[in-house]
Motif scaffolding. Sequence first.
Motif, mmCIF file in Angstrom:
data_model
loop_
_atom_site.group_PDB
_atom_site.id
_atom_site.type_symbol
_atom_site.label_atom_id
_atom_site.label_comp_id
_atom_site.label_asym_id
_atom_site.label_seq_id
_atom_site.Cartn_x
_atom_site.Cartn_y
_atom_site.Cartn_z
ATOM 1 N N ILE A 16 0.820 -1.205 0.000
ATOM 2 C CA ILE A 16 0.000 0.000 0.000
ATOM 3 C C ILE A 16 0.858 1.261 0.000
ATOM 4 O O ILE A 16 0.361 2.352 0.295
ATOM 5 N N GLU A 17 2.157 1.122 -0.342
ATOM 6 C CA GLU A 17 3.065 2.263 -0.528
ATOM 7 C C GLU A 17 3.048 3.202 0.678
ATOM 8 O O GLU A 17 2.947 4.421 0.555
ATOM 9 N N ARG A 18 3.193 2.636 1.874
ATOM 10 C CA ARG A 18 3.160 3.442 3.086
ATOM 11 C C ARG A 18 4.197 2.978 4.096
ATOM 12 O O ARG A 18 4.657 1.837 4.052
ATOM 13 N N ILE A 19 4.502 3.874 5.015
ATOM 14 C CA ILE A 19 5.252 3.525 6.215
ATOM 15 C C ILE A 19 4.257 3.499 7.368
ATOM 16 O O ILE A 19 3.490 4.458 7.558
ATOM 17 N N LEU A 20 4.244 2.413 8.117
ATOM 18 C CA LEU A 20 3.362 2.269 9.272
ATOM 19 C C LEU A 20 4.198 2.291 10.547
ATOM 20 O O LEU A 20 5.296 1.740 10.586
ATOM 21 N N VAL A 21 3.654 2.923 11.582
ATOM 22 C CA VAL A 21 4.347 3.031 12.862
ATOM 23 C C VAL A 21 3.483 2.410 13.956
ATOM 24 O O VAL A 21 2.282 2.706 14.057
ATOM 25 N N PHE A 22 4.120 1.546 14.760
ATOM 26 C CA PHE A 22 3.440 0.862 15.861
ATOM 27 C C PHE A 22 4.235 1.090 17.148
ATOM 28 O O PHE A 22 5.429 1.398 17.106
ATOM 29 N N ASP A 23 3.573 0.911 18.301
ATOM 30 C CA ASP A 23 4.349 0.914 19.532
ATOM 31 C C ASP A 23 5.034 -0.448 19.673
ATOM 32 O O ASP A 23 4.910 -1.311 18.795
ATOM 33 N N ASN A 24 5.751 -0.646 20.754
ATOM 34 C CA ASN A 24 6.549 -1.872 20.883
ATOM 35 C C ASN A 24 5.726 -3.129 21.055
ATOM 36 O O ASN A 24 6.270 -4.236 20.999
ATOM 37 N N ASN A 25 4.416 -2.974 21.214
ATOM 38 C CA ASN A 25 3.548 -4.145 21.356
ATOM 39 C C ASN A 25 2.638 -4.334 20.150
ATOM 40 O O ASN A 25 1.740 -5.159 20.166
ATOM 41 N N GLY A 26 2.858 -3.539 19.090
ATOM 42 C CA GLY A 26 2.084 -3.712 17.868
ATOM 43 C C GLY A 26 0.834 -2.879 17.766
ATOM 44 O O GLY A 26 0.033 -3.062 16.846
ATOM 45 N N THR A 27 0.652 -1.921 18.678
ATOM 46 C CA THR A 27 -0.508 -1.031 18.598
ATOM 47 C C THR A 27 -0.234 0.069 17.582
ATOM 48 O O THR A 27 0.803 0.746 17.647
ATOM 49 N N PHE A 28 -1.154 0.251 16.654
ATOM 50 C CA PHE A 28 -0.975 1.223 15.588
ATOM 51 C C PHE A 28 -0.888 2.640 16.135
ATOM 52 O O PHE A 28 -1.658 3.029 17.020
ATOM 53 N N ILE A 29 0.069 3.421 15.580
ATOM 54 C CA ILE A 29 0.235 4.819 15.974
ATOM 55 C C ILE A 29 -0.056 5.762 14.817
ATOM 56 O O ILE A 29 -0.882 6.670 14.942
ATOM 57 N N LYS A 30 0.623 5.567 13.679
ATOM 58 C CA LYS A 30 0.419 6.477 12.562
ATOM 59 C C LYS A 30 0.947 5.858 11.278
ATOM 60 O O LYS A 30 1.548 4.783 11.296
ATOM 61 N N ARG A 31 0.758 6.582 10.169
ATOM 62 C CA ARG A 31 1.238 6.129 8.874
ATOM 63 C C ARG A 31 1.496 7.342 7.994
ATOM 64 O O ARG A 31 0.984 8.439 8.255
ATOM 65 N N TRP A 32 2.313 7.150 6.949
ATOM 66 C CA TRP A 32 2.478 8.196 5.949
ATOM 67 C C TRP A 32 2.879 7.578 4.619
ATOM 68 O O TRP A 32 3.387 6.470 4.568
ATOM 69 N N GLY A 33 2.623 8.328 3.539
ATOM 70 C CA GLY A 33 2.991 7.879 2.205
ATOM 71 C C GLY A 33 1.801 7.518 1.346
ATOM 72 O O GLY A 33 0.702 7.261 1.827
ATOM 73 N N SER A 34 2.035 7.502 0.025
ATOM 74 C CA SER A 34 1.049 7.084 -0.959
ATOM 75 C C SER A 34 1.791 6.752 -2.239
ATOM 76 O O SER A 34 3.009 6.953 -2.347
ATOM 77 N N LEU A 35 1.084 6.238 -3.221
ATOM 78 C CA LEU A 35 1.710 5.831 -4.475
ATOM 79 C C LEU A 35 2.092 7.055 -5.301
ATOM 80 O O LEU A 35 1.293 7.971 -5.499
ATOM 81 N N GLY A 36 3.338 7.076 -5.790
ATOM 82 C CA GLY A 36 3.773 8.169 -6.649
ATOM 83 C C GLY A 36 5.278 8.340 -6.612
ATOM 84 O O GLY A 36 6.007 7.538 -6.020
ATOM 85 N N ASN A 37 5.759 9.403 -7.231
ATOM 86 C CA ASN A 37 7.198 9.672 -7.266
ATOM 87 C C ASN A 37 7.548 11.068 -6.764
ATOM 88 O O ASN A 37 8.672 11.538 -6.949
ATOM 89 N N LEU A 38 6.600 11.741 -6.115
ATOM 90 C CA LEU A 38 6.885 13.027 -5.504
ATOM 91 C C LEU A 38 7.514 12.825 -4.131
ATOM 92 O O LEU A 38 7.592 11.696 -3.631
#
Length: 364
Positions: free
Chosen positions: A114-136
């Motif tokens: 899904i062309e993204r970076i995902l961020v979790f805490d040390n136990n796998g709880t979702f925190i945030k994400r960024w990115g999308s498909l493209g070349n910008l």
Amino acid sequence: MKKTYIFMAVILTVVFIYGCKSTVPPTFPAAAKPIATQTPNATQTIEAFTNWMGGINATKTAITLFYATETPTISVQFVKEWGDYGSSDGQVSEPFGVAVDSVTGRVYVANRGIERILVFDNNGTFIKRWGSLGNLDGEFYGPTGIAIDSITDRVYVVDSGNNRIQVFDTNGTFITKWGDIGTEDGYFDSPYGVAVDGSTGRVYVADSFNSRIQVFDSNGTFITKWGSRGSADGQFVFPFGVAVDNSADRVYVVDTANDRVQVFDRNGIFITKWGSMGSGNGQFQSPLGITADSITGKVYVSDTANDRIQVFDSNGTFITKWDDAGSTVASLVSPYGMAINSTTGIVYVAEYTVSRMMMYKVYN
């Protein structure tokens, strides 16, 4: 999932044909059976569950340890898994690279699907994400490798399809980028792995289809390179993973199509190597990921087509292996990237083909 099958077919074709291996697909071994089961002692209960899975009553849970030898020097315990295929918060779609922030303990995952970076805490709880498909700036086309410099709070992402490295702060704010398609210094051809030397700030990139390692400063200025296509010492056929042990002045490279690990100093001087094609201890089939524990000196390798993780000392002596480490949920399936939190002994493994993250506790 069609994209997954296409990508796996390309990987296996490239590694086994272009890398001069047999064109017969590898035989995946059956899941190994645990040979020792025990109820957790107090230390294991506190470390593995109270700190990491507070909601679970660990004293009532039998822990199965996977031992590779009768007298292992380490043991490994399955903790949990998370994620499934999709684009919602907390889902992981074809995860490839993994990195751990040694200061915050946060886990960063490069999601190729899904062309993204995902961020979790040390136990796998979702925190945030960024990115999308493209070349910008801030967009991706097949992000694979990821590394974090916890001193400078920089996140380095291998934007493989765009043949470049993108740099962000730990909150996902774009900082800089470098690279393009080519064979000249500072150019790439389908790079995959990246690692940061925390003591120098140098960035090591596995320039996979150019069969070499390139080294840059934190802003992308080219410093040096080494490697060429082949099977001699210091040569590679599609190096996919790279790791740096800051305390030992060692750079570990997964030489994927040669089914081995090669070791260099920070400047690219060859030190040693280990591995060959096969399914025995110390052998590999298309290894992809690698991480080094700077505290213990142990090296962890994703033995991808053998569906397992293997562990070695810094000179390549086999220590142990696991494919399930006591999981009653599932065994490993084609592990790709991984990272270790050296402080806690937690290992995070990305399973690309089944879109999930696996989490283990290592007792040294």
